[in-house]
Design a protein around this motif. Structure first.
Motif, short mmCIF file in Angstrom:
data_model
loop_
_atom_site.label_atom_id
_atom_site.label_comp_id
_atom_site.label_asym_id
_atom_site.label_seq_id
_atom_site.Cartn_x
_atom_site.Cartn_y
_atom_site.Cartn_z
N TRP A 109 55.86 47.27 14.06
CA TRP A 109 54.61 46.24 15.05
C TRP A 109 53.51 46.64 14.84
CZ3 TRP A 109 50.45 48.96 17.60
CH2 TRP A 109 50.39 50.62 17.66
N SER A 110 52.82 47.86 14.38
CA SER A 110 51.46 47.35 13.47
C SER A 110 51.44 46.47 11.87
CB SER A 110 50.65 49.27 13.23
OG SER A 110 51.27 49.97 12.00
N GLY A 111 52.34 46.21 11.52
CA GLY A 111 52.49 44.94 10.86
C GLY A 111 52.62 46.29 9.03
N ASP A 112 52.05 47.63 9.38
CA ASP A 112 51.71 47.75 8.12
C ASP A 112 53.25 48.79 7.54
OD1 ASP A 112 50.37 51.33 9.27
OD2 ASP A 112 52.28 50.11 9.80
N SER A 113 53.88 48.45 7.65
CA SER A 113 55.33 48.45 7.04
C SER A 113 56.71 47.83 7.66
CB SER A 113 56.01 50.65 7.74
OG SER A 113 57.19 50.57 7.23
N THR A 114 57.20 47.44 5.80
CA THR A 114 57.63 45.94 5.68
C THR A 114 59.22 47.14 5.39
OG1 THR A 114 56.54 45.36 3.48
CG2 THR A 114 56.65 43.88 6.26
N LEU A 115 60.22 46.19 5.24
CA LEU A 115 61.40 46.02 4.84
C LEU A 115 61.81 45.25 4.23
CD1 LEU A 115 63.18 49.54 6.17
CD2 LEU A 115 62.65 48.70 4.34
N TYR A 116 62.68 45.00 3.07
CA TYR A 116 63.64 43.87 2.78
C TYR A 116 64.76 44.41 1.48
CZ TYR A 116 59.04 41.11 2.97
OH TYR A 116 57.64 40.80 3.05
N ALA A 117 65.74 43.23 1.94
CA ALA A 117 66.98 42.95 1.44
C ALA A 117 66.82 42.42 -0.35
CB ALA A 117 67.95 42.31 2.08
N VAL A 118 67.18 43.24 -0.37
CA VAL A 118 67.27 43.45 -2.14
C VAL A 118 66.92 42.15 -2.45
CG1 VAL A 118 68.39 43.88 -4.60
CG2 VAL A 118 68.04 45.85 -2.12
N SER A 119 68.19 40.99 -2.02
CA SER A 119 68.22 39.77 -2.41
C SER A 119 67.21 39.30 -2.06
CB SER A 119 69.09 39.18 -1.68
OG SER A 119 69.64 38.93 -0.13
N VAL A 120 66.63 39.83 -1.63
CA VAL A 120 64.91 39.03 -1.16
C VAL A 120 63.69 39.04 -1.46
CG1 VAL A 120 66.40 37.67 0.82
CG2 VAL A 120 64.70 39.59 1.33
N LYS A 121 63.64 40.87 -1.91
CA LYS A 121 62.47 41.10 -2.45
C LYS A 121 61.78 40.39 -3.11
CE LYS A 121 60.56 46.36 -2.55
NZ LYS A 121 60.82 47.63 -2.21
N GLY A 122 60.55 40.12 -3.27
CA GLY A 122 59.98 39.91 -4.12
C GLY A 122 59.61 38.67 -3.78
N ARG A 123 60.65 37.48 -2.98
CA ARG A 123 60.49 36.57 -2.77
C ARG A 123 59.99 35.48 -0.66
NH1 ARG A 123 64.74 33.35 -2.74
NH2 ARG A 123 66.20 34.80 -2.52
N PHE A 124 60.31 36.36 -0.07
CA PHE A 124 60.26 36.36 0.60
C PHE A 124 59.10 37.41 1.64
CE2 PHE A 124 64.82 35.25 2.26
CZ PHE A 124 64.65 33.98 1.60
N THR A 125 58.32 36.79 2.70
CA THR A 125 57.38 38.24 2.75
C THR A 125 57.78 38.08 4.87
OG1 THR A 125 56.20 37.51 0.81
CG2 THR A 125 55.09 38.32 3.14
N ILE A 126 57.60 39.09 5.36
CA ILE A 126 57.72 39.31 6.81
C ILE A 126 55.93 38.96 7.13
CG2 ILE A 126 58.21 41.27 7.04
CD1 ILE A 126 59.88 41.19 9.04
N SER A 127 55.39 39.01 7.69
CA SER A 127 54.39 38.81 8.30
C SER A 127 54.08 38.67 10.54
CB SER A 127 53.22 38.35 8.06
OG SER A 127 53.16 37.13 8.12
N SER A 128 53.39 39.18 10.60
CA SER A 128 53.25 39.15 12.36
C SER A 128 52.40 39.38 12.51
CB SER A 128 54.18 40.14 13.03
OG SER A 128 53.49 41.74 12.98
N ASP A 129 51.70 38.63 13.83
CA ASP A 129 50.52 38.08 14.20
C ASP A 129 50.94 38.22 16.71
OD1 ASP A 129 47.99 37.27 15.73
OD2 ASP A 129 47.91 35.44 14.94
N ASN A 130 50.62 39.86 16.66
CA ASN A 130 50.68 40.21 17.95
C ASN A 130 49.81 39.41 19.15
OD1 ASN A 130 52.36 41.87 16.43
ND2 ASN A 130 51.29 43.95 16.69
N ALA A 131 48.70 38.79 18.53
CA ALA A 131 48.28 38.27 19.33
C ALA A 131 48.45 36.90 19.94
CB ALA A 131 46.42 37.95 18.88
N LYS A 132 49.27 36.14 19.08
CA LYS A 132 50.54 35.03 19.10
C LYS A 132 52.08 36.08 19.61
CE LYS A 132 47.69 32.39 16.29
NZ LYS A 132 47.19 31.04 15.50
N ASN A 133 52.02 36.81 19.12
CA ASN A 133 54.17 37.06 19.70
C ASN A 133 54.38 36.64 18.64
OD1 ASN A 133 52.80 38.67 21.67
ND2 ASN A 133 53.38 38.08 23.70
N THR A 134 53.75 36.60 17.53
CA THR A 134 54.94 35.75 16.27
C THR A 134 55.10 36.53 15.23
OG1 THR A 134 53.76 33.63 17.83
CG2 THR A 134 54.89 33.52 15.06
#
Length: 124
Positions: free
Chosen positions: A53-78
């Motif tokens: 929820w704070s955006g400071d911890s992420t996990l990725y599948a091995v198949s996408v690590k280094g190519r995909f990036t997850i992020s969030s904007d809690n103010a926008k609920n997105t």
């Protein structure tokens, strides 16, 4: 109850990029982790990425690590999924989901609310 709506999918050539968005409405999700999963035809739904929820911890599948990036904007609920260097094997319906937990997890069973999904097709 929270409702999730994904957008940003489409058709892209291999090596291209897409940015998926997931907007939450109803009960806010700001205290729970969020995740992206995908399901290709004939295959089981699989974990792609998760963020707490704070955006400071992420996990990725091995198949996408280094190519995909997850992020969030809690103010926008997105929550977003930036997908670069796309490959044909990334073709799937992509779903966002709200976890029942505040920390990141890869288990599908830890996620309780799901969006309808958005199609991503990568041509070779």
């Amino acid at each position: 109850q929270v409702q999730l709506g994904e957008s940003g999918g489409g058709l892209v050539q291999a090596g291209g990029s897409l940015r998926l968005s997931c907007v939450a409405s109803g009960r806010t999700f700001t205290t729970y982790a969020m995740g992206w999963f995908r399901q290709a035809p004939g295959k089981e739904r699989e974990f792609v990425a998760a963020i707490n929820w704070s955006g400071d911890s992420t996990l990725y599948a091995v198949s996408v690590k280094g190519r995909f990036t997850i992020s969030s904007d809690n103010a926008k609920n997105t929550v977003y999924l930036q997908m670069n260097s796309l490959k044909p094997e990334d073709t799937a319906v992509y779903y966002c989901a709200v976890s029942r937990l505040v920390y990141t997890t890869v288990r599908l069973s830890d996620f309780g609310s799901w969006g309808q999904g958005t199609q991503v097709t990568v041509s070779s």
